[in-house]
Design a protein around this motif. Sequence first.
Motif, mmCIF file in Angstrom:
data_model
loop_
_atom_site.group_PDB
_atom_site.id
_atom_site.type_symbol
_atom_site.label_atom_id
_atom_site.label_comp_id
_atom_site.label_asym_id
_atom_site.label_seq_id
_atom_site.Cartn_x
_atom_site.Cartn_y
_atom_site.Cartn_z
ATOM 1 N N ILE A 46 -7.177 10.459 2.460
ATOM 2 C CA ILE A 46 -6.199 9.416 2.154
ATOM 3 C C ILE A 46 -6.653 8.629 0.932
ATOM 4 N N ARG A 47 -5.761 8.531 -0.046
ATOM 5 C CA ARG A 47 -5.997 7.752 -1.261
ATOM 6 C C ARG A 47 -4.805 6.815 -1.428
ATOM 7 N N LEU A 48 -5.080 5.600 -1.884
ATOM 8 C CA LEU A 48 -4.044 4.560 -1.876
ATOM 9 C C LEU A 48 -3.828 3.919 -3.239
ATOM 10 N N ARG A 49 -2.566 3.622 -3.508
ATOM 11 C CA ARG A 49 -2.210 2.685 -4.567
ATOM 12 C C ARG A 49 -1.916 1.356 -3.891
ATOM 13 N N ALA A 50 -2.311 0.253 -4.531
ATOM 14 C CA ALA A 50 -2.094 -1.068 -3.935
ATOM 15 C C ALA A 50 -1.645 -2.053 -5.006
ATOM 16 N N VAL A 51 -0.798 -2.985 -4.593
ATOM 17 C CA VAL A 51 -0.337 -4.059 -5.478
ATOM 18 C C VAL A 51 -0.454 -5.378 -4.729
ATOM 19 N N LEU A 52 -0.986 -6.383 -5.424
ATOM 20 C CA LEU A 52 -1.050 -7.743 -4.888
ATOM 21 C C LEU A 52 -0.260 -8.645 -5.817
ATOM 22 N N ALA A 53 0.726 -9.341 -5.260
ATOM 23 C CA ALA A 53 1.591 -10.206 -6.060
ATOM 24 C C ALA A 53 1.963 -11.441 -5.251
ATOM 25 N N THR A 54 2.602 -12.377 -5.898
ATOM 26 C CA THR A 54 3.130 -13.567 -5.224
ATOM 27 C C THR A 54 4.565 -13.780 -5.683
ATOM 28 N N GLY A 55 5.359 -14.489 -4.880
ATOM 29 C CA GLY A 55 6.729 -14.765 -5.275
ATOM 30 C C GLY A 55 7.573 -15.260 -4.120
ATOM 31 N N TYR A 56 8.853 -15.415 -4.382
ATOM 32 C CA TYR A 56 9.787 -15.929 -3.378
ATOM 33 C C TYR A 56 10.575 -14.776 -2.766
ATOM 34 N N VAL A 57 10.605 -14.758 -1.436
ATOM 35 C CA VAL A 57 11.293 -13.695 -0.704
ATOM 36 C C VAL A 57 12.118 -14.325 0.414
ATOM 37 N N ALA A 58 13.344 -13.835 0.566
ATOM 38 C CA ALA A 58 14.217 -14.251 1.664
ATOM 39 C C ALA A 58 14.365 -13.096 2.649
ATOM 40 N N PHE B 212 0.856 -1.187 0.000
ATOM 41 C CA PHE B 212 0.000 0.000 0.000
ATOM 42 C C PHE B 212 0.892 1.237 0.000
ATOM 43 N N ASP B 213 0.491 2.275 -0.722
ATOM 44 C CA ASP B 213 1.238 3.526 -0.718
ATOM 45 C C ASP B 213 0.251 4.698 -0.728
ATOM 46 N N ILE B 214 0.528 5.731 0.072
ATOM 47 C CA ILE B 214 -0.352 6.894 0.187
ATOM 48 C C ILE B 214 -0.024 7.916 -0.900
ATOM 49 N N GLU B 215 -1.027 8.375 -1.592
ATOM 50 C CA GLU B 215 -0.846 9.408 -2.612
ATOM 51 C C GLU B 215 -0.566 10.765 -1.958
ATOM 52 N N ARG B 216 0.375 11.511 -2.548
ATOM 53 C CA ARG B 216 0.693 12.890 -2.145
ATOM 54 C C ARG B 216 1.037 13.001 -0.657
ATOM 55 N N CYS C 263 7.294 -3.905 -6.118
ATOM 56 C CA CYS C 263 7.554 -2.512 -5.737
ATOM 57 C C CYS C 263 7.572 -1.605 -6.956
ATOM 58 N N ARG C 264 8.090 -2.094 -8.063
ATOM 59 C CA ARG C 264 8.125 -1.275 -9.281
ATOM 60 C C ARG C 264 6.740 -1.106 -9.883
ATOM 61 N N LEU C 265 5.879 -2.110 -9.728
ATOM 62 C CA LEU C 265 4.487 -1.930 -10.150
ATOM 63 C C LEU C 265 3.818 -0.846 -9.308
ATOM 64 N N LEU C 266 4.090 -0.851 -8.005
ATOM 65 C CA LEU C 266 3.502 0.140 -7.106
ATOM 66 C C LEU C 266 3.958 1.553 -7.461
ATOM 67 N N ASP C 267 5.205 1.680 -7.875
ATOM 68 C CA ASP C 267 5.788 2.989 -8.179
ATOM 69 C C ASP C 267 5.617 3.400 -9.630
ATOM 70 N N GLY C 268 5.054 2.525 -10.455
ATOM 71 C CA GLY C 268 4.980 2.779 -11.892
ATOM 72 C C GLY C 268 4.002 3.882 -12.266
ATOM 73 N N ASP C 269 4.211 4.447 -13.443
ATOM 74 C CA ASP C 269 3.365 5.531 -13.931
ATOM 75 C C ASP C 269 1.920 5.096 -14.135
ATOM 76 N N VAL C 270 1.710 3.832 -14.517
ATOM 77 C CA VAL C 270 0.350 3.371 -14.794
ATOM 78 C C VAL C 270 -0.537 3.508 -13.555
ATOM 79 N N LEU C 271 -0.058 2.986 -12.428
ATOM 80 C CA LEU C 271 -0.868 2.996 -11.210
ATOM 81 C C LEU C 271 -1.035 4.420 -10.676
ATOM 82 N N ARG C 272 0.015 5.227 -10.761
ATOM 83 C CA ARG C 272 -0.076 6.620 -10.312
ATOM 84 C C ARG C 272 -1.107 7.389 -11.147
ATOM 85 N N ALA C 273 -1.038 7.213 -12.467
ATOM 86 C CA ALA C 273 -1.975 7.910 -13.343
ATOM 87 C C ALA C 273 -3.402 7.414 -13.132
ATOM 88 N N ALA C 274 -3.575 6.119 -12.905
ATOM 89 C CA ALA C 274 -4.906 5.569 -12.679
ATOM 90 C C ALA C 274 -5.557 6.200 -11.457
#
Length: 311
Positions: free
Chosen positions: A97-109, A12-16, A125-136
């Motif tokens: 408060i407005r939020l960007r959110a990403v749901l993913a799966t994968g391997y983490v150590a 989750f990330d808070i806009e502005r 993290c790059r999906l969360l920070d990407g221009d697409v989600l910010r613009a949406a």
Amino acid sequence: MTDPVSRTILLFDIERFSDRDDIEQNYLRRMLYDIADRTLTAAGIGEDRRIRADRGDAVMELIDANASVTALLRALLTETPVQLHGVNRMASSSAQIRLRAVLATGYVAIDERDGWVGSDLNHACRLLDGDVLRAALRERTGDLALCVSEDVHRGIVRHGHPGIVPEEFRPVTVAGKNGPMKAWLHGTVPGAGTAAAAYGGAAAGTAEAAHGGVASATGEAAHGGVAGGSPEGADGGPSGGPASGAEGAAVFHFHGGAPSFGGSLVGGDLHGVSGGFVAGDVVLGSTGDGRPEGPRDPRPSDGPSDGSARR
């Protein structure tokens, strides 16, 4: 460092956030934690099944792979917007408060300093920070913009589980340090109808394609979309060379044939058609079925037309 294990990744990330003063930022952080907790509780995921990392204006959750990703996605689509609405209806304009959110799966150590390591986490993290989600999020009236990874879409979304509508997700391509990344955006692709191609969506003339994946007529999508080239005429032949014209405009060249658009037939010579909108049962030129012709250019029309229709 521990061995990488399979996890569900929720961000989750808070806009502005940085635009607010210290008091407002402190309030927004409390609200963010509360919304994240309520979302995870609604999905049946207790604190013993997740690890949280604080990132100031964002939170990162690593969730036990045995927890239901379907239930979590359903909670993100239903509970999170309800929580955001409840908070914002009682908050001042400076504390919304407005939020960007990403749901993913994968391997983490997890390393010896409790740091999280994994390319799947970097991808999220790059999906969360990407221009697409910010613009949406900027373009929406709602308070949440959600993106899911390709794996989550393939394993969960496309199967249409209760409360999850596959048609509500659109494919997008996000520019990353190591090349374009594919993902799925919930809701409308940003810039749909005018600049969808710039965000990996689709533009066909000025309309969005059904799933935002293919750009036609005006060239290649700026972030990895597919260019469909010039449209074909109704007789199956090519309609001409590459489109040209003002930047961002859709331009079509017709040389013979009888191009058809959504039930409308365009025939005869076209001169100076610019800036207009054609819809419904509109006929330009003779259709050959007895319907009246519109005004025609008095010049001879022998041979293929070299006019162009511009939108």
